[in-house]
Structures are given as C-alpha cells and as structure tokens.
Design an enzyme around this catalytic site. Sequence first.
Site, PDB file in Angstrom:
ATOM      1  N   HIS A  91       0.828  -1.210   0.000  1.00 23.64           N
ATOM      2  CA  HIS A  91       0.000   0.000   0.000  1.00 23.64           C
ATOM      3  C   HIS A  91       0.861   1.257   0.000  1.00 23.64           C
ATOM      4  O   HIS A  91       0.531   2.248  -0.680  1.00 23.64           O
ATOM      5  CB  HIS A  91      -0.917  -0.028   1.218  1.00 23.64           C
ATOM      6  CG  HIS A  91      -1.754   1.195   1.374  1.00 23.64           C
ATOM      7  ND1 HIS A  91      -1.740   1.962   2.515  1.00 23.64           N
ATOM      8  CD2 HIS A  91      -2.616   1.810   0.528  1.00 23.64           C
ATOM      9  CE1 HIS A  91      -2.567   2.980   2.365  1.00 23.64           C
ATOM     10  NE2 HIS A  91      -3.108   2.918   1.175  1.00 23.64           N
ATOM     11  N   GLU A  94       1.890   1.860  -3.469  1.00 24.26           N
ATOM     12  CA  GLU A  94       0.801   2.458  -4.260  1.00 24.26           C
ATOM     13  C   GLU A  94       0.800   3.974  -4.110  1.00 24.26           C
ATOM     14  O   GLU A  94       0.650   4.715  -5.098  1.00 24.26           O
ATOM     15  CB  GLU A  94      -0.547   1.884  -3.804  1.00 24.26           C
ATOM     16  CG  GLU A  94      -1.754   2.504  -4.490  1.00 24.26           C
ATOM     17  CD  GLU A  94      -2.922   2.690  -3.547  1.00 24.26           C
ATOM     18  OE1 GLU A  94      -3.474   3.813  -3.509  1.00 24.26           O
ATOM     19  OE2 GLU A  94      -3.296   1.726  -2.854  1.00 24.26           O
ATOM     20  N   HIS A  95       0.989   4.473  -2.888  1.00 29.78           N
ATOM     21  CA  HIS A  95       1.072   5.921  -2.661  1.00 29.78           C
ATOM     22  C   HIS A  95       2.272   6.524  -3.395  1.00 29.78           C
ATOM     23  O   HIS A  95       2.165   7.578  -4.024  1.00 29.78           O
ATOM     24  CB  HIS A  95       1.192   6.208  -1.158  1.00 29.78           C
ATOM     25  CG  HIS A  95      -0.107   6.204  -0.429  1.00 29.78           C
ATOM     26  ND1 HIS A  95      -0.605   7.310   0.213  1.00 29.78           N
ATOM     27  CD2 HIS A  95      -1.019   5.220  -0.233  1.00 29.78           C
ATOM     28  CE1 HIS A  95      -1.759   7.024   0.778  1.00 29.78           C
ATOM     29  NE2 HIS A  95      -2.031   5.743   0.526  1.00 29.78           N
ATOM     30  N   GLU A 171      -3.725   7.675   7.649  1.00 28.02           N
ATOM     31  CA  GLU A 171      -4.794   6.870   7.053  1.00 28.02           C
ATOM     32  C   GLU A 171      -5.119   5.680   7.946  1.00 28.02           C
ATOM     33  O   GLU A 171      -6.288   5.346   8.169  1.00 28.02           O
ATOM     34  CB  GLU A 171      -4.354   6.402   5.663  1.00 28.02           C
ATOM     35  CG  GLU A 171      -5.430   5.726   4.845  1.00 28.02           C
ATOM     36  CD  GLU A 171      -4.970   5.410   3.431  1.00 28.02           C
ATOM     37  OE1 GLU A 171      -5.649   4.608   2.774  1.00 28.02           O
ATOM     38  OE2 GLU A 171      -3.932   5.955   2.995  1.00 28.02           O
TER      39      GLU A 171
END
Length: 499
Positions: A91, A94-95, A171
């Site tokens: 993840h 992905e950022h 997040e």
Amino acid sequence: MKHPKPIFVKPRVFLSMRLAGRFAAVLPAALMACVSPVVFAQAPIPVEQFTLANGLTVIVKPDHRAPTVAHMLWVRVGSMDEVDGTSGVAHALEHMMFKGTPKVKAGEFSRRVAALGGQENAFTGRDNTGYYQQIPAGRLEDVMRLEADRFAHSQWPDDEFRREIEVVKEERRMRTEESPHAMLHEQASAVTFLASPYRRPIVGWMSDLDAMTPGDVRSFYQRWYVPANAALVVAGDVEVARVKKLAEKYYGPIAARPVPERKPRSEPEQAGMRRIDLKAPASQAYVSMAFKVPKIAAADLAPAPGAASPTLAASRDALALTVLSAVLDGYSGARLERALVQGQGQAGGRVADSADASSGLFGRGPQLFTLDGVPAAGKTTQQVADALRQQVALVAQGGVSEAELQRVKTQWVASETYKLDSVFSQARELGSNWVQGLPLDASARLIAQLRTVTAGEVQAVAAKYFGDDQMTLSTLLPQPMDPNRKPRQPSAPASGDLH
C-alpha cells in the site's frame, strides 16, 4: 441509511463483484421474483487478450455505447506478498507511485489526467494492486503514455517517502485505529489465520510503518512490478487493433524480468474455536463469526474435456455457500432481516439492529463465511450470535425453497446485465478475474454453474461448515466514549485509495 448490499460477495472478498448486487437490489422485489433469467440474456461483448513480448498481458473489451474508456493496470501483488516486518509496503508503494518519474514530477500525474477530462485513483488489496483512469476515448494514448512511464520508471527522493509515510500512518489512524469495527476485524484476521499472509492488515501494523524505509518500498517495486506480473485492461469506445498498437508502443519497450517464485503458505486445519474480545469506545456492541470455507478453483470454471477434477467437490460447496449467503442476506427482506431485525418468528422479538452474511468465493488465499450483527437495545452479543447460527441451522434442517433459489439466481443474472452499463465495472471485473487466474468469460461460466446449484447442496453446506471447530468468534465490548473527543482531520490528502 442502509445501502443495498452486494447479492453474494462482499468487497473485501472479490473486487469485481462488489457492486454487482446494488443495481438488482433496487428493483421491486415482486418483479425480481417473477422475471425469467432469459429476459436478461444478451449477446456477450467480445473480449480479446494477448501478451506482449515482455510478458505483459493486455485485455481489451470494446463497448461503443459512450465515448469513454476505462484504462486499468493490474499488478498481481498485494499485502499477501509481503513478509513479516514490512506489512503495509504494498500500500505504501501504491502511494509512492504518484510521486513522480524522471519525466513527470510528483503530483503531476493526477493533474495531467484531470486536465484530460479524466478521473483516476488506485487501490491496494490482499491479492493485487490496481491503478485506473476513466477518460474520454480520444485521450487513451495520453494516459497509456503516463501509466507505462509510471509503471516502468517510478522514481522519488527519500524526502517524498518520509512525507508520504506520515500520510499512510494517518490513514491507518483514521480508518482503523479510530474505528472499533475495523480494529476488531484487523485483530480477528490475525487470530483466524496462522500461516496465511491474510493475517496481516493491508494498511500494515503501525510498528512496521514506523520502521519502513525508502529502500523497503523500492525493493518491493523492483521485485514485483515486472511486465509478466501485470495486466493492462482497456474497456470502452476503442478498437482492439488500436489498443494493441498503443500497448506495444508504450508498454512493449519495458524490459522483461522474471516473476519471483511464490512459496505456498497453506493454512493449517483449524481444530478448535478461536475467540477475541475487543474493548473500545463505541456506542453499540458487535459480534462477528468467521468460518473456514472452500473457494472455487479456477480449473473448475474452465475444465479440460474429460479431465477429472480433484477440487470439484470443494468448488461445488463454494458455490452452494455463496447461494446460502444470498438466501440469508442477499436482498431486502431476506432471512436474517426478517428473523433478527424484524423479529418475525423469533422468540422474544427482534434481537439485532443489523445482521449480515457473506461468503468468500475467490481469492489467492483462504476464504471465510462470515455472520455478523449489532444487538438491538436490551439484547446481548450472545443472543445475536445464537440467532445467526440458528438461521443457518434452520437451513441445515429444513433446506431452502425453490422460490428462494430462483430469486437469488435471477438477481445475479440481472446484476450481470446492469453491470454492463459501466465500462469501469467491466474493466475492473476483467482485471480481477485475471489476478485470480480465471477465464475471460468467468461471469458467464459462474452464472451457468450457479443455475445448477440445488436446494440439497445448499442444505448440505449449511450442515457441514458451521461447527465450533471452524469458527473464530469476535466480539466488540463497547466502552464509554469521550464526550470531548473531536474527529481527527486528515493531515494531507492520500494519494491512493485503500480497499
């Protein structure tokens, strides 16, 4: 407001089906109950698949009803491919994929797509990572150029990572640590699975995020973002020959590299109930029961002629469990809602404010059948758990009616038709199917097999898979909430969308 739910499969299980039931669910129940599946039959839109010389898969589905295109790049890597100590790296990567290349500055990718009149985002799951744009058909070449450059040449300074990892941590705080349900599900997964990497949270443990380095993310990128581990999916107002030419122009020059070997990490058989209780500030209690169940094998959707399948029995059970979840909770007024929420036929009246069922059908890792609910005022989580299991026991004892079977089967057929209204949904399904190793026409094959599921098969799985030894029981024990607590505000916009 309670939104219509997917007929069969929850988002966390099967991305390509997660919106399927929302369209069918809004149709009047009486109409859905009497419509013949034949009414929804359509000539299938042809889909073509080919492989570039470097190993990249390209899937194209023309749909000329509107001048728009969905362009998606799927990478067969997700949180299940991480190793302990680096949870959340898929993840985090992905950022970082939004943080530039030698040709595109940090943040410029999104601005360029917006300038083209398009929308874009990304998502990370257990099984895959995806990047997508929906743009006017005439702008396809522009986003192909951008995405191919990002896939092959993602590059960013360490300072960009240090800033963005703080966004990822925030997040996690907002979506997990400040959500009692999310915290419970995260900890329940860690208890439910022992060997399977599904035990780790997609967003990562906070200690791993604290210790993560730019080198961890770059290493993951270099290891897994290779052409033979990715698929380009294009659906919409396009011609196959044109897409092939553009794919070869922009994706074709990316150097071929081998896909790393994946070791099997089979989950050992469970031999006793597992339990977790979580104390957290919350207004209501909550209970969830997860049962280990089989999944459908890709080979059983496209069997070789005359070949014997050692997985066929398990695949049939997976289909029957999917139908069972729909009978329990697949439409407004299904069994769980009638019995637990409305209190019909329930001794002592209603016991739950909400009650849900879902079953995993596909996944690179093991799958679960989940029953969960929120107790009504004056009721306990044990009463809700008992009532949920009682509804499964009623199916095991008395079976399901042909009317129930036909209703859920018709709804699935209807949802497949309504799904075709969105080129994005079509592209997402094709990409998800590719990740799972399914054939291009997996949906049609699933419908055909669904229609063959019998009441006897549904009754049999209800009796087979819901014992204590296969269950993880998770309970949220609500604690007093701080009246002075203020909702956390995001410190910075997230680059991607975690699923």
